[in-house]
Write an enzyme that holds these catalytic residues in place. Structure first.
Site, PDB file in Angstrom:
ATOM      1  N   ARG A 174      -8.566  11.046  -6.614  1.00 26.16           N
ATOM      2  CA  ARG A 174      -8.134   9.896  -6.298  1.00 26.16           C
ATOM      3  C   ARG A 174      -8.369   8.870  -7.505  1.00 26.16           C
ATOM      4  O   ARG A 174      -8.899   7.686  -7.365  1.00 26.16           O
ATOM      5  CB  ARG A 174      -9.111   9.426  -5.109  1.00 26.16           C
ATOM      6  CG  ARG A 174      -9.015  10.059  -4.022  1.00 26.16           C
ATOM      7  CD  ARG A 174      -7.607  10.045  -2.985  1.00 26.16           C
ATOM      8  NE  ARG A 174      -7.706  10.870  -2.054  1.00 26.16           N
ATOM      9  CZ  ARG A 174      -7.277  12.023  -2.010  1.00 26.16           C
ATOM     10  NH1 ARG A 174      -7.218  12.794  -3.223  1.00 26.16           N
ATOM     11  NH2 ARG A 174      -7.306  12.572  -0.938  1.00 26.16           N
ATOM     12  N   SER A 243      -8.054   6.603   5.047  1.00 24.02           N
ATOM     13  CA  SER A 243      -9.610   6.941   4.499  1.00 24.02           C
ATOM     14  C   SER A 243     -10.110   5.748   3.634  1.00 24.02           C
ATOM     15  O   SER A 243      -9.324   5.280   2.813  1.00 24.02           O
ATOM     16  CB  SER A 243      -9.636   8.340   3.706  1.00 24.02           C
ATOM     17  OG  SER A 243      -9.134   9.361   4.226  1.00 24.02           O
ATOM     18  N   GLU A 339     -12.086   3.217  -1.222  1.00 20.37           N
ATOM     19  CA  GLU A 339     -10.748   3.764  -1.583  1.00 20.37           C
ATOM     20  C   GLU A 339      -9.809   2.695  -2.004  1.00 20.37           C
ATOM     21  O   GLU A 339      -9.102   2.460  -3.000  1.00 20.37           O
ATOM     22  CB  GLU A 339     -10.290   5.159  -0.873  1.00 20.37           C
ATOM     23  CG  GLU A 339      -9.152   5.704  -1.360  1.00 20.37           C
ATOM     24  CD  GLU A 339      -8.732   6.787  -0.822  1.00 20.37           C
ATOM     25  OE1 GLU A 339      -9.538   7.807  -0.519  1.00 20.37           O
ATOM     26  OE2 GLU A 339      -7.575   6.644  -0.121  1.00 20.37           O
TER      27      GLU A 339
HETATM   28  C1  LIG Z   1      -2.642   6.228   7.864  1.00 19.69           C
HETATM   29  C2  LIG Z   1      -3.073   6.311   6.380  1.00 19.69           C
HETATM   30  C3  LIG Z   1      -3.089   7.556   5.762  1.00 19.69           C
HETATM   31  C4  LIG Z   1      -3.357   7.659   4.709  1.00 19.69           C
HETATM   32  N1  LIG Z   1      -3.399   9.083   4.204  1.00 19.69           N
HETATM   33  C5  LIG Z   1      -3.779   9.429   2.687  1.00 19.69           C
HETATM   34  C6  LIG Z   1      -3.826  10.589   2.315  1.00 19.69           C
HETATM   35  O1  LIG Z   1      -3.973  11.644   3.218  1.00 19.69           O
HETATM   36  N2  LIG Z   1      -4.106  10.782   0.875  1.00 19.69           N
HETATM   37  C7  LIG Z   1      -4.016   9.808   0.268  1.00 19.69           C
HETATM   38  O2  LIG Z   1      -4.364  10.025  -1.223  1.00 19.69           O
HETATM   39  N3  LIG Z   1      -3.761   8.678   0.637  1.00 19.69           N
HETATM   40  C8  LIG Z   1      -3.605   8.215   1.880  1.00 19.69           C
HETATM   41  N4  LIG Z   1      -3.595   7.050   2.330  1.00 19.69           N
HETATM   42  C9  LIG Z   1      -3.461   5.902   1.324  1.00 19.69           C
HETATM   43  C10 LIG Z   1      -2.081   5.214   0.836  1.00 19.69           C
HETATM   44  O3  LIG Z   1      -1.014   5.910   1.970  1.00 19.69           O
HETATM   45  C11 LIG Z   1      -1.625   5.732  -0.508  1.00 19.69           C
HETATM   46  O4  LIG Z   1      -2.681   5.398  -1.569  1.00 19.69           O
HETATM   47  C12 LIG Z   1      -0.402   5.374  -1.055  1.00 19.69           C
HETATM   48  O5  LIG Z   1       0.025   6.017  -2.314  1.00 19.69           O
HETATM   49  C13 LIG Z   1      -0.341   3.881  -1.222  1.00 19.69           C
HETATM   50  O6  LIG Z   1       1.051   3.811  -1.570  1.00 19.69           O
HETATM   51  P1  LIG Z   1       1.520   2.076  -1.349  1.00 19.69           P
HETATM   52  O7  LIG Z   1       3.084   2.061  -1.982  1.00 19.69           O
HETATM   53  O8  LIG Z   1       1.338   1.621  -0.213  1.00 19.69           O
HETATM   54  O9  LIG Z   1       0.632   1.383  -2.221  1.00 19.69           O
HETATM   55  P2  LIG Z   1       0.185  -0.285  -2.353  1.00 19.69           P
HETATM   56  O10 LIG Z   1      -0.980  -0.072  -1.159  1.00 19.69           O
HETATM   57  O11 LIG Z   1       0.940  -1.253  -1.999  1.00 19.69           O
HETATM   58  O12 LIG Z   1      -0.715  -0.312  -3.547  1.00 19.69           O
HETATM   59  C14 LIG Z   1      -1.830   0.430  -3.778  1.00 19.69           C
HETATM   60  C15 LIG Z   1      -2.388   0.161  -5.203  1.00 19.69           C
HETATM   61  O13 LIG Z   1      -1.313   0.659  -6.152  1.00 19.69           O
HETATM   62  C16 LIG Z   1      -0.666  -0.385  -6.863  1.00 19.69           C
HETATM   63  N5  LIG Z   1       0.509  -0.104  -7.105  1.00 19.69           N
HETATM   64  C17 LIG Z   1       1.478  -0.016  -6.129  1.00 19.69           C
HETATM   65  N6  LIG Z   1       2.722   0.512  -6.561  1.00 19.69           N
HETATM   66  C18 LIG Z   1       2.536   0.421  -7.868  1.00 19.69           C
HETATM   67  C19 LIG Z   1       3.469   0.431  -9.089  1.00 19.69           C
HETATM   68  N7  LIG Z   1       4.805   0.953  -8.903  1.00 19.69           N
HETATM   69  N8  LIG Z   1       3.008   0.359 -10.383  1.00 19.69           N
HETATM   70  C20 LIG Z   1       1.724   0.063 -10.519  1.00 19.69           C
HETATM   71  N9  LIG Z   1       0.791  -0.189  -9.750  1.00 19.69           N
HETATM   72  C21 LIG Z   1       1.255   0.090  -8.294  1.00 19.69           C
HETATM   73  C22 LIG Z   1      -1.116  -1.552  -6.134  1.00 19.69           C
HETATM   74  O14 LIG Z   1      -1.196  -2.850  -6.943  1.00 19.69           O
HETATM   75  C23 LIG Z   1      -2.456  -1.414  -5.549  1.00 19.69           C
HETATM   76  O15 LIG Z   1      -3.529  -1.503  -6.534  1.00 19.69           O
HETATM   77  C24 LIG Z   1      -3.191   6.694   3.585  1.00 19.69           C
HETATM   78  C25 LIG Z   1      -3.136   5.517   4.194  1.00 19.69           C
HETATM   79  C26 LIG Z   1      -2.850   5.129   5.568  1.00 19.69           C
HETATM   80  C27 LIG Z   1      -2.413   3.786   6.090  1.00 19.69           C
END
Ligand SMILES: Cc1cc2nc3c(=O)[nH]c(=O)nc-3n(C[C@H](O)[C@H](O)[C@H](O)COP(=O)(O)OP(=O)(O)OC[C@H]3O[C@@H](n4cnc5c(N)ncnc54)[C@H](O)[C@@H]3O)c2cc1C
Length: 343
Positions: A174, A243, A339
């Site tokens: 992570r 998580s 996280e």
């Molecule tokens: C129901 C649920 C289940 C999940 N299950 C998992 C799992 O099994 N495993 C897991 O690892 N995670 C899980 N997650 C967490 C999440 O889905 C991941 O971390 C995902 O990669 C976040 O993507 P996002 O586009 O929504 O990022 P955001 O939430 O929009 O951003 C997350 C972070 O990344 C940064 N960021 C986003 N895009 C960029 C970019 N292009 N360049 C630079 N920085 C950037 C943002 O500034 C922020 O700090 C889960 C979340 C939910 C709601």
């Protein structure tokens, strides 16, 4: 999905944009200046404007791993760069270049439709492709870092686009250089390397139990979707960020000491001399599953998930997180790390 060839150089700007539908916690935050980034070329002039005006800024992908404040002041870059293509292949692997704004799950599904297996264990993780490397998403025994060849990003310290090799991304559990140096890189494209020799990864208990019926990558994809749908709350029904805490890593010595007082301790083997503890189990043992604090609470079916019952704010979520952290610290002497990213 379309490539962003004809995207305008100036990204679309929305003032005071409501973000409740762009974060899975469903927090009613507002972005003062929200820029819709549909092409990498839009980033350098925008960053120049941001620097000149000394605006605070951040990137928002799908909002599935963030805790939003009521107002995001300055500039918020909504990452919407689209497009995915096979760039080349060699005898061992196929290489794919994918836009940072592409939906992760749709991309996984697309790879399987192209007969390119490998990412099936990571099905149904919300969010965008560009955010996947930030915390090195992982599930069911697989981490995305295993399949990333390189990353194309705008480096705000040198003000130019850079290509980071897999090693340069410093991936860990992570974690990555992107998480350790927040605000430095804006990921615009991810290049994946999918090995042609496919092997099923079924060592996680849930999948192992079904292994007799899981012979193809599509079978595993369907099974992972099914398990996740049953286990995790759907953000469209109840706000959450998956998580909420990382599984804490402890030394073997601390693990043995905890095991002597808690024989049912749930843990997994990890790097030499360490064990990873199941954070959800620790929280559950503190009697906090289903615990509610105002508008937010611990999910009743999975103690690792914090849910928003309606009008929860970042302050509500962080107050509950502190209560959980203090309880686990007091009972087990273990520190839980949050996280999601606190924006
Ligand atoms: C129901 C649920 C289940 C999940 N299950 C998992 C799992 O099994 N495993 C897991 O690892 N995670 C899980 N997650 C967490 C999440 O889905 C991941 O971390 C995902 O990669 C976040 O993507 P996002 O586009 O929504 O990022 P955001 O939430 O929009 O951003 C997350 C972070 O990344 C940064 N960021 C986003 N895009 C960029 C970019 N292009 N360049 C630079 N920085 C950037 C943002 O500034 C922020 O700090 C889960 C979340 C939910 C709601």
């Amino acid at each position: 999905m379309n490539c962003a060839k004809n995207a305008p150089l100036s990204p679309k700007l929305s003032l005071n944009l409501g973000l409740q539908l762009r974060n899975t916690f469903g927090i009613a935050g507002i972005a003062e200046r929200a820029y819709e980034i549909t092409a990498a070329e839009q980033i350098p002039p925008l960053m120049q404007e941001i620097t000149q005006n000394q605006w605070p800024w951040r990137v928002l992908g799908g909002g599935s791993n963030v805790i939003l404040p009521p107002v995001l002041s300055g500039a918020t870059l909504l990452m919407n760069i689209d497009g995915e293509k096979v760039t080349h292949e060699d005898s061992e692997s196929t290489y794919l270049e994918v836009g940072a704004g592409v939906n992760w799950h749709a991309f996984v599904q697309w790879t399987l439709d192209q007969q390119l297996p490998g990412l099936e264990n990571l099905a149904l993780i919300p969010g965008t492709v560009g955010a996947a490397p930030i915390q090195n998403i992982g599930a069911y025994g697989v981490e995305v870092a295993q399949y990333i060849d390189r990353i194309i990003a705008f480096d705000t310290t040198s003000n130019q686009f850079v290509t980071l090799t897999n090693a340069a991304c410093e991936f860990a559990y992570r974690d990555s250089i992107f998480k350790r140096q927040p605000g430095r890189f804006i990921v615009t494209q991810v290049v994946f390397k999918l090995p042609k020799a496919w092997q099923a990864r079924l060592h996680y208990a849930d999948l192992q139990a079904m292994s007799a019926n899981l012979t193809t990558a599509k079978d595993i994809f369907a099974a992972v979707c099914d398990i996740r749908t049953k286990k995790l709350p759907n953000p469209q029904v109840i706000g959450n960020a998956g998580s909420f805490f990382q599984n804490p890593l402890v030394s073997n010595q601390q693990y043995q000491s905890l095991l002597s007082t808690h024989p049912n301790l749930v843990s997994y083997p990890d790097k030499a001399g360490h064990r990873k503890l199941a954070a959800g189990w620790l929280i559950d043992q503190c009697g906090l599953k289903g615990h509610r604090l105002g508008e937010v609470g611990v999910y009743e079916k999975q103690a690792l998930v914090i849910v928003n019952h309606g009008h929860g704010t970042a302050a509500d979520i962080l107050a509950l997180a502190k209560l959980i952290q203090d309880s686990v610290q007091e009972r087990f002497g273990v520190t839980l790390e949050i996280e999601p990213n606190i924006l």
